[in-house]
Structure formats: C-alpha cells, structure tokens
Design a protein around this motif. Structure first.
Motif, mmCIF file in Angstrom:
data_model
loop_
_atom_site.group_PDB
_atom_site.id
_atom_site.type_symbol
_atom_site.label_atom_id
_atom_site.label_comp_id
_atom_site.label_asym_id
_atom_site.label_seq_id
_atom_site.Cartn_x
_atom_site.Cartn_y
_atom_site.Cartn_z
ATOM 1 N N VAL A 109 37.995 -41.447 -42.900
ATOM 2 C CA VAL A 109 38.306 -40.070 -42.509
ATOM 3 C C VAL A 109 39.513 -39.519 -43.251
ATOM 4 O O VAL A 109 39.717 -38.303 -43.304
ATOM 5 N N ALA A 110 40.330 -40.395 -43.855
ATOM 6 C CA ALA A 110 41.552 -39.940 -44.519
ATOM 7 C C ALA A 110 41.277 -38.969 -45.657
ATOM 8 O O ALA A 110 42.158 -38.194 -46.050
ATOM 9 N N SER A 111 40.053 -38.980 -46.181
ATOM 10 C CA SER A 111 39.741 -38.129 -47.323
ATOM 11 C C SER A 111 39.586 -36.658 -46.952
ATOM 12 O O SER A 111 39.706 -35.788 -47.817
ATOM 13 N N CYS A 112 39.322 -36.371 -45.664
ATOM 14 C CA CYS A 112 39.001 -34.975 -45.331
ATOM 15 C C CYS A 112 39.381 -34.551 -43.926
ATOM 16 O O CYS A 112 39.267 -33.375 -43.580
ATOM 17 N N SER A 113 39.813 -35.481 -43.087
ATOM 18 C CA SER A 113 40.057 -35.169 -41.683
ATOM 19 C C SER A 113 41.424 -35.652 -41.247
ATOM 20 O O SER A 113 42.005 -36.556 -41.874
ATOM 21 N N ASP A 114 41.943 -35.051 -40.169
ATOM 22 C CA ASP A 114 43.201 -35.517 -39.602
ATOM 23 C C ASP A 114 42.975 -36.403 -38.375
ATOM 24 O O ASP A 114 43.901 -36.642 -37.601
ATOM 25 N N LEU A 115 41.744 -36.896 -38.200
ATOM 26 C CA LEU A 115 41.507 -37.910 -37.186
ATOM 27 C C LEU A 115 42.300 -39.169 -37.532
ATOM 28 O O LEU A 115 42.343 -39.592 -38.683
#
Length: 323
Positions: free
Chosen positions: A73-79
C-alpha cells in the motif's frame, strides 16, 4: 436506544475458481447497497494469546502478512498496519478498529458438553477457546460494521490449529491430501493475507489469480503476494490524502449503542448433511439502517480438501436472538 444487532452476509460457495477475462480485478463488500470501508487509515493488529499460542512461527507468519500489506500500500495509499499488544483470551469483540488474530487449538465438540448453553448463544469459542466450525476448516473472518453507514469497526481472524493442516514454513507443497511435516498445506501467511483484505472491505472473487480468491490450492503460498488487481483496489479505495469513494464515516467517535458485536437474529445458514451448505444472505431484522445498529460480515470457514483445493464454505449454523 435499541440494542445493537449483527447479521451475517454469507458469500456464494465456489467449488472451482475460474479466471475470467471480464472479471473485475477487485470488488468491495456490500451490505444493502452500502460499500463497507474503514474510516481510520491506521489499522492496529494484535494476537490473542492462550496456551502457548501463537508460537514464534505463527507470530512470524501473521506479522509477515501484515508487512506484505504495508509494503504494497505504500506506493499509493496512506493505510498503515501497526502491531499492538497481545490480548489474553477471552478477547473482547474488536470494535475499536483492531484486527484481532486468534489460533484455536481444539474443536468445540471435543471439549464442550452437549447440554452447554453456549451452543445456543454461540459463546463456546469464547468460553472454551475452541473452534466451532467443521474440523477440517481452517480460517474464518468476521468484520463488524455500522449498518447505517458501512463503516468497519473491527475484524476478527480465527484460524483452526487443531487439525494439523496449518503450516508456517517455506517449502514444497505436501502431496494432495497428505499431512506430514516439512511441506506446506494450509499456509498461514497466505490465509491471513487474504483475510486482511476482507477486513479492509474487499470481497472474495472467483478468479484464482487474485489474492482475494475464494479458493486456495493445497500447499499454495502464492497468495502471500498482493496481486496487481487487489493493489488497484487499495489505490482506488484508500487513495493517499483523499477520502474513500462511497464511504460514509461517522463522527460520534464511538461504537453503536449496545454494540457488543455479538451476532444475533435468526439468519444463519444451516449446514446440510455435513457437506457444503447452500449459500445465502441473512435477512435484516427490523430497521437495519438505524444509526445505533451494527452488523458483521462473515466469510466463514475454509475447509482443506485433500483432492484439489481449499474451498470457501458457509459454516455457521443457526443464529439465535440474544434478546
């Protein structure tokens, strides 16, 4: 305020997953038109401790599954998934946003008296720390959510460790139907990785190339990886710095009034002749859209079938009212 109620959404049973070129790369779980979602982008996960479990190997497999999601998720989300303190058994329902992972060591029928009232109110797993589903099933995921908005309040991931079919090692798959040391059968990391996706509001799919596949081959470890379609779902559902499309987040800061999260109602799907039951959805009881109500989705257990695959089946038996 009326008491909280929870209902089950039981997915269709798929015997053999078939990849379709027209299939969507991901789907969000829906309840009566609402798309389920998490409001807080920081998700704490924790493990229930009991009787020497989780072992170091089990803990490492669960942690690896959450780390896989963090990396993807690090590539596109702040989850963000962060570890929390262990929770001794019996653990309360995780209505604080937590993802709670529990390993069950014994089957309920092996230790629970037939006349114990816990069979009626479905409290045997908490009372006896046991697995209440079919002995050859291996995992169950339950998410609790606000029935008025679809906001996910917390998730329970339960794994059946009593049947010798859970494995945590890296190695070749066991021969189909064979249970022996040194090879992979029901891979804990794969099962937890998929269940995390369900706890984020993603539905199981018939396509077998997805992390969220309904089926898992005997000895398969490929579902440890987040596939491109599921990653697309993360990027579009939880975009960095932007709200989740179609997600209504409550602002009262609390759980539903009376929200103990215990399933109630009369909507379970009975198991037929010990085999795979017909699938269906539990009908709502009363005015399910009231803000004070909560619910749960359950993708009940995954049985390990020695011949070919892990099969997702609906294994809950009749829910009864708690009043």
């Amino acid at each position: 305020m009326p008491p909280s109620r929870a209902f089950l959404l039981i997915p269709s049973v798929i015997l053999f997953g078939v990849t379709s070129a027209r299939a969507q790369p991901y789907e969000r779980t829906r309840y009566e038109g609402l798309e389920l979602c998490r409001g807080d982008r920081t998700v704490t996960y924790a493990m229930t401790t009991s009787g020497g479990h989780p072992t170091a190997e089990e803990r490492a497999a669960v942690t690896a599954a959450f780390n896989t999601w963090n990396q993807a998720v690090a590539s596109c989300s702040d989850l963000v998934f962060t570890p929390g303190d262990d929770v001794p058994h019996p653990a309360p329902r995780p209505l604080d946003g937590k993802m709670l992972v529990t390993f069950r060591q014994v089957n309920c029928p092996d230790i629970v008296p037939d006349d114990d009232a816990c069979w009626q109110n479905e409290s045997c797993p908490d009372k006896y720390d046991c697995w209440p589903f079919a002995p050859r099933d291996v995992v169950e995921e339950t998410s609790y959510f606000r029935m008025s908005t679809g906001e996910i309040l917390g998730t329970e991931l339960s794994l059946n460790n009593s049947n010798g079919m859970l494995t945590t090692l890296d190695g070749p798959p066991c021969d189909e139907g064979v249970i022996e040391p040194g090879c992979v059968i029901g891979d804990v990391q794969s099962l937890v990785t998929r269940s995390i996706g369900e706890g984020l509001g993603f539905a199981l799919l018939t396509r077998t190339d997805s992390t969220m596949s309904r089926v898992l081959p005997w000895g398969d470890t490929q579902k440890r990886i987040i596939d491109p379609g599921t990653l697309q779902g993360i990027c579009e559902t939880y975009p960095r710095g932007l709200p989740t499309p179609g997600c209504v987040i409550s602002t009262d800061g609390g759980v539903p009034d009376g929200g103990d999260g215990v399933p109630s109602g009369d909507g379970g799907v009975p198991e037929a002749d010990g085999g795979v039951p017909d699938a269906g959805a539990s009908p709502p009881d009363g005015d399910g859209g009231a803000p004070s109500k909560s619910g749960c989705t359950t993708t009940s257990s995954v049985p390990l079938l020695g011949a070919l695959i892990l099969l997702l089946g609906a294994r809950r038996t009749g829910q009864r009212s708690r009043g």
